[in-house]
Each structure stands twice: as structure tokens, then as C-alpha cells.
Write an enzyme that holds these catalytic residues in place. Structure first.
Site, PDB file in Angstrom:
ATOM      1  N   GLU A  30     -20.472 -73.527 -12.281  1.00  0.00           N
ATOM      2  CA  GLU A  30     -21.681 -73.943 -12.990  1.00  0.00           C
ATOM      3  C   GLU A  30     -22.904 -73.322 -12.316  1.00  0.00           C
ATOM      4  O   GLU A  30     -23.405 -73.851 -11.316  1.00  0.00           O
ATOM      5  CB  GLU A  30     -21.807 -75.468 -12.965  1.00  0.00           C
ATOM      6  CG  GLU A  30     -20.688 -76.181 -13.681  1.00  0.00           C
ATOM      7  CD  GLU A  30     -21.115 -77.574 -14.140  1.00  0.00           C
ATOM      8  OE1 GLU A  30     -21.072 -77.822 -15.352  1.00  0.00           O
ATOM      9  OE2 GLU A  30     -21.530 -78.379 -13.303  1.00  0.00           O
ATOM     10  N   GLU A  41     -25.756 -81.455  -9.087  1.00  0.00           N
ATOM     11  CA  GLU A  41     -26.731 -82.544  -8.968  1.00  0.00           C
ATOM     12  C   GLU A  41     -26.412 -83.408  -7.751  1.00  0.00           C
ATOM     13  O   GLU A  41     -27.320 -83.941  -7.102  1.00  0.00           O
ATOM     14  CB  GLU A  41     -26.750 -83.368 -10.270  1.00  0.00           C
ATOM     15  CG  GLU A  41     -27.457 -82.585 -11.379  1.00  0.00           C
ATOM     16  CD  GLU A  41     -26.998 -82.879 -12.794  1.00  0.00           C
ATOM     17  OE1 GLU A  41     -26.338 -83.913 -13.017  1.00  0.00           O
ATOM     18  OE2 GLU A  41     -27.284 -82.050 -13.682  1.00  0.00           O
ATOM     19  N   LYS A  62     -22.951 -87.695 -17.536  1.00  0.00           N
ATOM     20  CA  LYS A  62     -24.009 -87.941 -16.534  1.00  0.00           C
ATOM     21  C   LYS A  62     -24.499 -89.386 -16.647  1.00  0.00           C
ATOM     22  O   LYS A  62     -23.711 -90.272 -16.981  1.00  0.00           O
ATOM     23  CB  LYS A  62     -25.141 -86.918 -16.682  1.00  0.00           C
ATOM     24  CG  LYS A  62     -24.615 -85.486 -16.671  1.00  0.00           C
ATOM     25  CD  LYS A  62     -25.673 -84.446 -16.478  1.00  0.00           C
ATOM     26  CE  LYS A  62     -25.035 -83.063 -16.484  1.00  0.00           C
ATOM     27  NZ  LYS A  62     -25.982 -82.003 -16.222  1.00  0.00           N
ATOM     28  N   HIS A  97     -20.608 -81.755  -7.958  1.00  0.00           N
ATOM     29  CA  HIS A  97     -21.516 -81.304  -9.025  1.00  0.00           C
ATOM     30  C   HIS A  97     -22.838 -80.902  -8.367  1.00  0.00           C
ATOM     31  O   HIS A  97     -23.268 -81.528  -7.394  1.00  0.00           O
ATOM     32  CB  HIS A  97     -21.719 -82.416 -10.056  1.00  0.00           C
ATOM     33  CG  HIS A  97     -22.470 -81.931 -11.257  1.00  0.00           C
ATOM     34  ND1 HIS A  97     -23.836 -81.776 -11.247  1.00  0.00           N
ATOM     35  CD2 HIS A  97     -22.044 -81.519 -12.477  1.00  0.00           C
ATOM     36  CE1 HIS A  97     -24.216 -81.294 -12.433  1.00  0.00           C
ATOM     37  NE2 HIS A  97     -23.151 -81.130 -13.188  1.00  0.00           N
ATOM     38  N   SER A 152     -25.059 -75.259 -20.121  1.00  0.00           N
ATOM     39  CA  SER A 152     -25.548 -75.023 -21.483  1.00  0.00           C
ATOM     40  C   SER A 152     -24.472 -74.492 -22.426  1.00  0.00           C
ATOM     41  O   SER A 152     -24.739 -73.606 -23.237  1.00  0.00           O
ATOM     42  CB  SER A 152     -26.776 -74.113 -21.473  1.00  0.00           C
ATOM     43  OG  SER A 152     -27.830 -74.729 -20.756  1.00  0.00           O
ATOM     44  N   ASN A 179     -19.127 -84.276 -19.417  1.00  0.00           N
ATOM     45  CA  ASN A 179     -19.830 -84.930 -18.312  1.00  0.00           C
ATOM     46  C   ASN A 179     -21.033 -85.673 -18.904  1.00  0.00           C
ATOM     47  O   ASN A 179     -22.058 -85.070 -19.182  1.00  0.00           O
ATOM     48  CB  ASN A 179     -20.270 -83.852 -17.305  1.00  0.00           C
ATOM     49  CG  ASN A 179     -21.105 -84.421 -16.172  1.00  0.00           C
ATOM     50  OD1 ASN A 179     -21.205 -85.637 -16.018  1.00  0.00           O
ATOM     51  ND2 ASN A 179     -21.695 -83.538 -15.378  1.00  0.00           N
ATOM     52  N   GLY A 187     -28.441 -77.502 -18.159  1.00  0.00           N
ATOM     53  CA  GLY A 187     -29.470 -78.260 -18.865  1.00  0.00           C
ATOM     54  C   GLY A 187     -30.705 -77.440 -19.192  1.00  0.00           C
ATOM     55  O   GLY A 187     -31.746 -77.989 -19.548  1.00  0.00           O
TER      56      GLY A 187
HETATM   57  P1  PGA Z   1     -25.245 -78.904 -19.514  1.00  0.00           P
HETATM   58  O1  PGA Z   1     -24.626 -79.583 -18.179  1.00  0.00           O
HETATM   59  O2  PGA Z   1     -24.088 -78.621 -20.441  1.00  0.00           O
HETATM   60  O3  PGA Z   1     -26.185 -79.935 -20.069  1.00  0.00           O
HETATM   61  O4  PGA Z   1     -25.928 -77.656 -19.080  1.00  0.00           O
HETATM   62  C1  PGA Z   1     -23.414 -79.150 -17.632  1.00  0.00           C
HETATM   63  C2  PGA Z   1     -23.127 -79.915 -16.365  1.00  0.00           C
HETATM   64  O5  PGA Z   1     -24.042 -80.203 -15.597  1.00  0.00           O
HETATM   65  O6  PGA Z   1     -21.958 -80.248 -16.086  1.00  0.00           O
END
Ligand code: PGA
Length: 254
Positions: free
Chosen positions: A168, A98, A12, A96, A214, A10, A174
Site C-alpha cells: 500500500e 495508519e 477502518k 497498516h 484508492s 478494510n 485515501g
Molecule cells: P483506500 O484505503 O482504498 O481508501 O485508499 C486502503 C487502505 O488503507 O487499506
């Protein structure tokens, strides 16, 4: 039951066209197709056709990060799932955290998107997960079962076999904080149980459930060894080709 392992990048709102091209050329150098494993990259929407060309015949799949809940119309700024289909997307993320948190996407909207994607033959990767506060208040199971149940109540049962879920935990995205393999596996088993309650045992056993939050080269192998973890949704580490390749290689070793 054999399930497909999916490792999805992803990206982003990151990477320029040249950054994406460099990343894909590094991936292509070390990537080889393996039975049972699917690797996908998910760029920003305007880069999808460019990335599709870079990928060529590499065997790496293409995905989008989001789509509209409608096929066409006066929806300025949205991306039609049917356009994603035309551009060659195999996967599309829906819900997601976000999108749910920053853009206020409801469970209902997420399910509408999943339904449309399924009908077009794109695999929706439905993201679910709890905040730290929800985990501390012990409401995380309720939240996740609501997120899963509505998908089954709003999609057609002949297409359920094409659904993929990604767990997630929001507190792990993140942040550098990963759920422990046991914590993640517990929720994956809970999601599978929710699928069984909505559908049947066979189907629950065949749905791929990815972990995200992460994921890094040094925790990938241990997470993948868990009985109910069938791959990853990788954010930050997918932008560094050497890290993403190590995460893919955790499958080879696992
Ligand atoms: P990350 O993000 O690996 O940077 O924690 C995962 C995601 O949001 O899909």
C-alpha cells in the site's frame, strides 16, 4: 503457481452496527463463492462478533484491523489475537500504514504481531509501503525490504506459507491517486524477490500479495491483470456496496 486471490474490505473506523448489517446484506445478495477467490470484511474490533453473525454461512471471511503483540495481560485498550481467533477471525491486518505512522508501530512490533497471529492460525496480512518522499528519494525499495525481511527473521519457517502481504503506497491511500498497474506490479515483484531471498523460490511464488491504495471499480480489473497482483485491500470503496461488488466482479472478469 496458483495463488489465492484475496479481496479484503478494510472498514477502518467507519460504519455503525446497522450500517455494517446493511452493507453485508447487500454483499450477500450478489456474492457467490468462487474457487480461487477469498473475500473478507474487516470491521472495528467491537463489531467483530456482530459481523460474524451477519455473515453467517455466506462464505465471506472475517478479519480484524489490528491486534496486540501479546495474548493477555495488563494492556488496557488492546485486543488479544487469541480473542480474535475465538470470535472466528480468519485474517488480521498488521502494520497498516495508519498504525505505523499515527501510532508509531515499529517493524519489530509488526513482526511480533504477525508471529503471534501465525501461531494461532490467523492469517496476518502484513502491510508495507512507502511515502511519496521515500519514492522520490528512491529509498522505497530499502524501506519495503526492511519491512519484509524482519517478518521472516521473527517468524517460524513452517508457518511462512500462511503469510500474506499487502503493498500500500502511502501516497495512494485515501487520496484518489492509484499506483499505475506497472508501478504496483514492479513493487509486487520486488516483494516476491525479497521473499525468495528470505525463504525460497517456491514459497515466493505461492504467497498472495495484495495491492491497496484508492482501488476503485474502474481500476480494479487492470490492476488484477498484472502478473504479481493477487487481490486488494480496499478502504473507501469497500464502504459502498455497489463499488465493492464491482471490485469483486473484476476477479470474475479478470
Ligand atoms: P483506500 O484505503 O482504498 O481508501 O485508499 C486502503 C487502505 O488503507 O487499506
Amino acid at each position: 503457481m496458483e495463488r489465492t486471490t484475496i479481496i479484503a474490505a478494510n472498514w477502518k473506523m467507519n460504519l455503525s452496527p446497522s450500517g455494517g448489517e446493511n452493507l453485508i446484506s447487500s454483499l450477500k445478495e450478489s456474492f457467490s463463492i468462487q474457487p480461487g477467490l477469498e473475500v473478507a470484511v474487516m470491521p472495528q474490533a467491537p463489531m467483530i462478533s456482530m459481523v460474524s453473525q451477519y455473515l453467517g454461512m455466506s462464505g465471506i471471511s472475517l478479519g480484524a484491523q489490528n491486534c496486540s503483540n501479546a495474548i493477555s495481560g495488563a494492556l488496557t485498550g488492546e485486543t488479544s489475537p487469541s480473542l480474535l481467533k475465538n470470535l472466528g477471525c480468519d485474517y488480521c491486518l498488521v502494520g497498516h500504514s495508519e498504525r505505523r505512522e499515527i501510532f508509531s508501530e515499529s517493524n519489530q512490533l509488526v513482526a511480533e504481531k504477525a508471529n503471534l497471529l501465525l501461531s494461532l492460525g490467523i492469517i496476518p496480512i502484513v502491510c508495507v509501503g512507502e511515502t511519496l518522499q521515500e519514492r522520490e528519494n528512491n529509498t522505497h525499495f530499502d524501506k519495503i525490504s526492511d519491512q519484509v525481511n524482519i517478518i521472516y527473521s521473527m517468524t517460524s519457517n513452517e508457518l511462512w506459507k500462511n503469510l500474506v502481504f499487502a503493498y500500500e503506497p502511502i501516497w495512494a491511500i485515501g487520496t484518489g491517486k492509484t499506483a499505475t498497474p506497472d508501478q504496483a506490479n514492479e513493487i509486487h515483484q520486488f516483494i516476491r524477490k525479497s521473499i525468495k531471498n528470505n525463504a525460497c523460490e517456491n514459497l515466493a511464488g505461492s504467497v498472495s500479495i495484495l495491492y491497496g491504495g484508492s482501488v476503485k471499480p474502474d481500476n480494479a480489473a487492470q490492476l488484477l491483470q498484472q502478473t504479481d497482483i493477487d487481490g486488494f485491500l480496499v478502504g473507501g470503496a469497500s464502504l459502498k456496496p455497489e463499488d465493492f461488488i464491482k471490485i469483486i466482479n473484476a476477479y470474475q472478469k479478470g
